[in-house]
Design a protein around this motif. Structure first.
Motif, short mmCIF file in Angstrom:
data_model
loop_
_atom_site.label_atom_id
_atom_site.label_comp_id
_atom_site.label_asym_id
_atom_site.label_seq_id
_atom_site.Cartn_x
_atom_site.Cartn_y
_atom_site.Cartn_z
N GLU A 38 0.81 -1.22 0.00
CA GLU A 38 0.00 0.00 0.00
C GLU A 38 0.85 1.27 0.00
O GLU A 38 0.32 2.36 -0.25
CB GLU A 38 -0.93 -0.02 1.20
CG GLU A 38 -2.00 -1.11 1.11
CD GLU A 38 -2.87 -1.15 2.35
OE1 GLU A 38 -2.39 -0.72 3.42
OE2 GLU A 38 -4.02 -1.62 2.26
N ILE B 98 0.75 -1.37 -5.89
CA ILE B 98 -0.71 -1.25 -5.90
C ILE B 98 -1.22 -1.49 -7.31
O ILE B 98 -2.18 -2.24 -7.53
CB ILE B 98 -1.15 0.14 -5.42
CG1 ILE B 98 -0.67 0.39 -3.99
CG2 ILE B 98 -2.66 0.29 -5.51
CD1 ILE B 98 -0.94 1.80 -3.48
N SER C 292 -3.66 -4.65 -8.74
CA SER C 292 -4.88 -4.39 -9.51
C SER C 292 -4.85 -5.14 -10.84
O SER C 292 -5.85 -5.73 -11.25
CB SER C 292 -5.03 -2.89 -9.76
OG SER C 292 -6.20 -2.61 -10.51
N SER D 58 -9.85 -6.01 -8.54
CA SER D 58 -9.02 -5.10 -9.31
C SER D 58 -9.44 -3.65 -9.10
O SER D 58 -8.60 -2.76 -8.91
CB SER D 58 -9.08 -5.45 -10.80
OG SER D 58 -8.34 -4.54 -11.57
N TRP E 218 -8.32 -2.15 -5.70
CA TRP E 218 -6.94 -1.69 -5.69
C TRP E 218 -6.76 -0.47 -6.57
O TRP E 218 -5.92 0.40 -6.28
CB TRP E 218 -6.01 -2.83 -6.13
CG TRP E 218 -5.81 -3.82 -5.02
CD1 TRP E 218 -6.48 -4.99 -4.82
CD2 TRP E 218 -4.89 -3.70 -3.94
NE1 TRP E 218 -6.04 -5.60 -3.69
CE2 TRP E 218 -5.05 -4.85 -3.12
CE3 TRP E 218 -3.94 -2.76 -3.58
CZ2 TRP E 218 -4.30 -5.06 -1.97
CZ3 TRP E 218 -3.19 -2.97 -2.43
CH2 TRP E 218 -3.36 -4.10 -1.64
N LYS F 243 -7.65 2.26 -4.37
CA LYS F 243 -6.56 2.51 -3.41
C LYS F 243 -5.48 3.39 -4.04
O LYS F 243 -4.93 4.30 -3.40
CB LYS F 243 -5.94 1.18 -2.96
CG LYS F 243 -6.74 0.40 -1.92
CD LYS F 243 -6.03 -0.91 -1.60
CE LYS F 243 -6.83 -1.75 -0.61
NZ LYS F 243 -6.59 -1.37 0.77
#
Length: 793
Positions: free
Chosen positions: A347, A353, A357, A369, A372, A375
Motif C-alpha cells: 500500500e 498497488i 490491480s 481489481s 486496488w 486505493k
C-alpha cells in the motif's frame, strides 16, 4: 548394512581376468558408486590374489612405498583422476615400467593426459562404467526374491530413482523387505549412499574445496561469476577447471553454466541444512538472490530472497518488475510472493498497488481489481504522501486506464496517445503495445471498435491518423507494429490481396526479426500460414508455424510458446484426427483447470478441441463461461468466435438455441467486418450457414464473402471437426481385423492370406462391415472407420 557380496559386475570381472592372463596393466574408470572397487575386490577374491592399495589425498598419493618392498600380486592406485602432484604421477609411471609388479589404476574419468602415452605404449585393458552395470534381469530377480510384492513398474521406478547408479541400486536392495519398495527404503538407501560418497569423494578434498562444492551443489546450476560471488574467490573458474579434469563432481551444462553431478547434489544440499546455521543459510540465499537480481533473473531472485526471509528485498524486486512490466505478463511466476510481504509495503508503493490491480483483473476478479484501483487513486489524492510518489500514482492510474483488461478500450487511439505520454515520462515500458493487435495470437486489446469508428474517415484504418506519433514513442523495438495492425485488419476482413499481403508480411517479419521482436514475427508468420491454409496446403502452413515454435522455445517465451502450440493443435484438427485433440488437451490441463486472461487463446482453442472430440456439453459449458468473461472485458473479436463455437455445438445437439448464438455472432462480425475468423471454421460452420441462408438480415456483400470463404475451407478440409458417428452395431473381432487391413491398403488376396480365411469368408465379413457402417463400398468404409477411430493410424 554392508554391500551384498553376491552382486557381481560380471563383464568388468571378466575383463580383469583376461588382463591378468595377458599381463596387461588395467585402467578402470567410472563415476562414484559405479562399482570400480567392487569389481576389483571381486576379481582379487575370485582369483585368490592380493593387492596393495594406494589412495590419493589433496592431489597427491597418500604414500609411495619402495617398489622392492611390495610383494602383493597387484598394486591398486585409487582415485588417480585427482592427482595433480608431479612426483605422484612419476611414481605411477615408474610402477608401470616395473616388469615385476602388476598394476590396476582406478579413476573417475577417462585416462588423464599424463597417462595416455603409457596407455598406448603398454596396451592397457580399459574397463568403463558400462562394464560395471549390474544386469537388470539379475537385479530384478534378486529384488523380487527379497520382496515378493515388487512389481515390474516398481522396479522401473527404482532404476529411475537411482539414476541407474549401480551402487545406489544395491543400497536399495540392501533395505528392501517383504513390505516392498517405499519412500522409507529410498531414504535409507540414500543415507547409505551419502555415507559412501562422503567417504570416497568429499572427504578427499580439503575443507575449503568441500565448502565450494557444497555451495555449488546447493544450486541447480551456476556460472563462474555466481561462484565468485558466493565464495569470494576470484579464481573460482580455475577451481571448476581443476574439478572437471580430476573428478566427476562438476558437469559442464554449456552456455557458461555448470552443475554438480546429480548424485552428489542432494548430499551437498543436505550438508547445508545439517551443518549451516540459519543465519549462514540466509546469507547464502541473500547472495544468490543478489546475483540473480543483478543479472535480471527476477523470478529466481525472488525465490532466493524468499528462502533468505528478506521481505524488504522481495518488495524491492516486485516493485522493479511492476515498473518494468506494468501489464504483469508473467504474473503466475511471481504472484505468490506478494503474500510474502506486509500489506503495508504494497500500500506504500504505487507500482505494487498497480501490479495487484492488474493481477486481480487477469484472474477475472474485476471487483478486486477495482478496489486496488481505488486505493491507487486515494494514494494519489492523499496530500500526506510525498509529491514524487503521488505523481507516479497519477501516471499509474492512467496506465491502468489503458492496460487493465476489463476496462472499456473502445477509444483505443486516444489511449495510445496516453501511453506515449507516459512512456516519455519513463513510467511505462513499450512491450505491451503489441496487445493491441486484433488477433488472438498475442492480442490483449483488439482494435474492433477503433477500426470500425475510423475506417470510413481514414480509409486504411484507425492508426493512420497517429502513425507518426505511435512510431516515435514505440521506437525501433516495435518497428512494423502499425503497419502490421492495419494489414491484419484488412486480412481478417478478407479484403487484402494475398500476394501483396504476403510480401508485406515478409518485410515486417524481417524487420521484427532483426530487432528481436518475436511477437510481431509470430503474428506475421500466423497470417502468412493462414493464406497457405486457405489454399489447401495445410502441411506447408504447419511447417511454417512449427519452425517458428523452435525459435520461440529457444527465446524462453512461455506465453508465446503456448499460443504457437495452440495454433498447431488447431491446425491438427483440420486433419480430422480427434486423437490429436485429446493429446493436446492433456498438455494444457493446468491452464484449463485454472484459466486466466493471458490463457484466453488456449481457452478458445480448447473449445475447438472438445468440439473435435464431440464433447458438446463441455463446449457449451466452456463457451458459457468465456462468453461472460469476454462481455465483461469488452472483447468483441473473442466473443464473436466463442458464440460461433456455441452455435455449432447447439446445432449438433439439435437445439434451436443455435440460431440465437449465430445471430449475435453474425451481428458482431458484420459490425466490424471480420469475415475470415468465422470462415476459418469451414466444414463445421457450413451446415449452419446453409440452413440460415434466406433468413439472414446481413449485408449481402458480407454474406456472400462469408459463404465463399467458408465453402473454400470446407472443400479443402472436409474432415475438420466432423461430428463423430457411432456405428449401429459394433464390429466383431474378425471384422475389426479385416477393417484394419483394408485401411492399411491390403488387397483382398493379401487380407485372405494374412487372416487365413477364404475369399468367400472375406466377402461375408465385408458385407457385414458395410452394413454396420452404413456405406456401400470399401473406399467409404475406410474413410468412415478412420473418422470413427475404429483402426490405428
Amino acid at each position: 548394512m554392508g554391500v551384498m557380496k553376491y552382486i557381481k559386475t560380471k563383464q568388468a570381472v571378466r575383463k580383469l581376468i583376461q588382463a591378468e592372463r595377458s599381463g596387461r596393466p588395467i585402467y578402470i574408470y567410472g563415476r562414484a558408486g559405479a562399482g570400480k572397487s567392487r569389481a576389483v575386490n571381486e576379481f582379487l577374491n575370485m582369483r585368490g590374489l592380493t593387492g596393495t592399495f594406494i589412495g590419493c589425498e589433496a592431489g597427491a598419493l597418500k604414500r609411495m612405498p619402495d617398489p622392492d618392498s611390495i610383494y602383493s600380486d597387484f598394486v591398486v592406485f585409487e582415485h588417480v583422476s585427482r592427482i595433480t602432484d608431479e612426483e605422484s604421477q612419476k611414481y605411477i609411471v615408474n610402477m608401470l615400467r616395473n616388469v615385476r609388479l602388476r598394476v590396476i589404476i582406478e579413476g573417475r574419468r577417462y585416462v588423464p593426459d599424463w597417462l595416455r602415452i603409457w596407455l598406448m605404449a603398454r596396451d592397457f585393458t580399459l574397463i568403463g562404467e558400462e562394464d560395471m552395470t549390474i544386469n537388470s534381469h539379475e537385479l530384478l530377480r534378486l529384488m523380487k526374491a527379497k520382496s515378493g510384492q515388487l512389481s515390474d513398474d516398481e522396479f522401473e521406478q527404482i532404476l529411475d530413482d537411482c539414476m541407474h547408479n549401480s551402487y545406489l541400486e544395491i543400497c536399495v536392495l540392501n533395505h528392501l523387505d517383504e513390505k516392498g519398495y517405499s519412500e522409507r527404503v529410498l531414504d535409507e538407501a540414500f543415507k547409505e549412499f551419502d555415507a559412501y560418497l562422503q567417504k570416497n569423494s568429499l572427504d578427499y578434498f580439503n575443507a575449503g574445496i568441500q565448502e565450494y562444492l557444497v555451495i555449488a551443489g546447493y544450486l541447480d546450476s551456476f556460472t563462474i561469476k555466481l561462484g565468485e560471488m558466493l565464495t569470494g574467490d576470484a579464481d573460482f573458474g580455475g577451481f571448476i577447471e581443476r574439478m572437471k579434469s580430476s573428478s566427476d563432481l562438476i558437469e559442464d551444462m554449456g552456455d557458461g553454466k555448470y552443475a554438480i553431478n546429480p548424485l552428489y547434489r542432494d548430499l551437498c544440499r543436505r550438508r547445508v541444512h545439517e551443518k549451516y546455521s540459519e543465519q549462514r543459510k540466509q546469507t547464502l540465499y541473500g547472495r544468490i538472490g543478489l546475483y540473480f537480481e543483478l543479472n535480471g533473473d527476477m523470478v529466481r531472485a525472488l525465490d532466493a530472497y524468499d528462502k533468505a526471509g528478506d521481505t524488504d528485498k522481495i518488495g524491492d524486486v516486485l516493485s522493479r518488475i511492476a515498473i518494468m512490466n506494468p501489464d504483469m505478463e508473467h504474473f503466475r511466476d511471481i504472484e505468490k510472493y506478494f503474500a510474502k510481504i506486509p500489506l503495508s509495503t504494497i500500500e506504500s508503493r504505487p507500482a505494487l498497488i498497480s501490479a495487484v490491480s492488474m493481477m486481480q483483473s487477469l484472474t477475472f476478479d474485476i471487483d478486486g481489481s477495482e478496489r486496488w484501483y481505488r486505493k491507487l487513486k486515494s494514494f494519489a489524492e492523499d496530500e500526506s504522501n510525498n509529491q514524487v510518489d503521488r505523481k507516479e500514482a497519477l501516471y499509474r492510474l492512467k496506465t491502468l486506464d489503458v492496460i487493465l483488461p476489463h476496462r472499456d478500450h473502445s477509444r483505443v487511439t486516444e489511449n495510445i496517445e496516453v501511453i506515449a505520454e507516459q512512456r516519455a515520462n519513463n513510467y511505462v515500458s513499450s512491450f505491451f503495445v503489441t496487445d493491441y493487435t486484433p488477433s488472438l495470437i498475442s492480442g490483449g486489446i483488439d482494435l474492433c471498435e477503433a477500426m470500425r469508428d475510423h475506417r470510413d474517415a481514414i480509409g486504411r484504418g484507425a492508426m493512420d491518423g497517429i502513425t507518426d506519433e505511435v512510431n516515435s514513442f514505440l521506437g525501433k523495438e516495435q518497428s512494423g507494429y502499425v503497419e502490421l495492425v492495419l494489414l491484419e485488419d484488412r486480412i481478417q476482413r478478407g479484403i487484402e490481396n494475398e500476394f501483396n499481403a504476403t510480401a508485406r508480411l515478409n518485410e515486417i517479419y524481417v524487420r521484427a526479426d532483426a530487432i528481436g521482436n518475436l511477437e510481431l514475427c509470430y503474428v506475421s508468420i500466423y497470417l502468412m500460414a493462414k493464406f497457405i491454409m486457405y489454399n489447401g496446403d495445410l502441411a506447408s502452413a504447419k511447417k511454417l508455424v512449427r519452425n517458428f515454435l523452435n525459435k520461440a522455445r529457444n527465446a524462453g517465451d512461455p506465453h508465446l510458446v503456448e499460443s504457437i502450440e495452440g495454433t498447431l493443435a488447431w491446425m491438427d484438427f483440420y486433419r480430422g484426427n480427434t486423437k490429436l485433440a485429446d493429446e493436446w488437451l492433456k498438455t494444457v490441463a493446468g491452464q484449463l483447470a485454472a484459466p486466466d486472461f493471458l490463457s484466453r487463446y488456449t481457452m478458445i482453442v480448447s473449445m475447438r478441441a472438445f468440439m473435435a472430440l464431440n464433447d458438446l456439453d463441455e463446449v457449451i459449458a466452456r463457451t458459457a463461461r468465456m462468453e461472460v468473461v469476454f462481455r465483461k472485458y469488452h472483447r468483441p473479436f473473442m466473443l464473436m468466435q466463442t458464440l460461433e463455437q456455441r452455435a455449432i455445438a447447439f446445432y449438433r445437439q439439435g437445439s434451436q438455441a443455435w440460431r440465437d448464438a449465430l445471430s449475435e455472432c453474425l451481428g458482431i462480425a458484420v459490425k466490424y467486418g471480420y469475415v475470415m475468423p468465422l470462415a476459418d471454421e469451414g466444414a463445421s460452420l457450413l451446415p449452419l450457414l446453409e440452413e440460415w441462408d434466406g433468413e439472414a438480415n446481413v449485408d449481402p456483400g458480407f454474406w456472400e464473402k462469408l459463404k465463399e470463404l467458408t465453402q473454400r475451407m470446407a472443400d479443402n478440409y472436409p474432415e475438420y471437426m466432423k461430428p463423430l458417428e457411432v456405428p449401429v452395431e459394433a464390429l466383431t473381432p474378425t471384422e475389426g481385423k479385416v477393417m484394419q487391413l483394408m485401411c492399411d491398403g491390403l488387397d483382398s488376396k493379401s487380407i485372405c492370406a494374412a487372416l487365413e480365411i477364404s475369399y468367400n469368408s472375406l466377402k461375408f465379413h465385408k458385407k457385414n462391415i458395410y452394413r454396420k457402417l452404413g456405406v456401400n463400398r470399401q473406399q467409404d468404409a475406410v474413410a468412415k472407420a478412420r473418422r470413427l477411430e475404429l483402426v490405428e493410424d
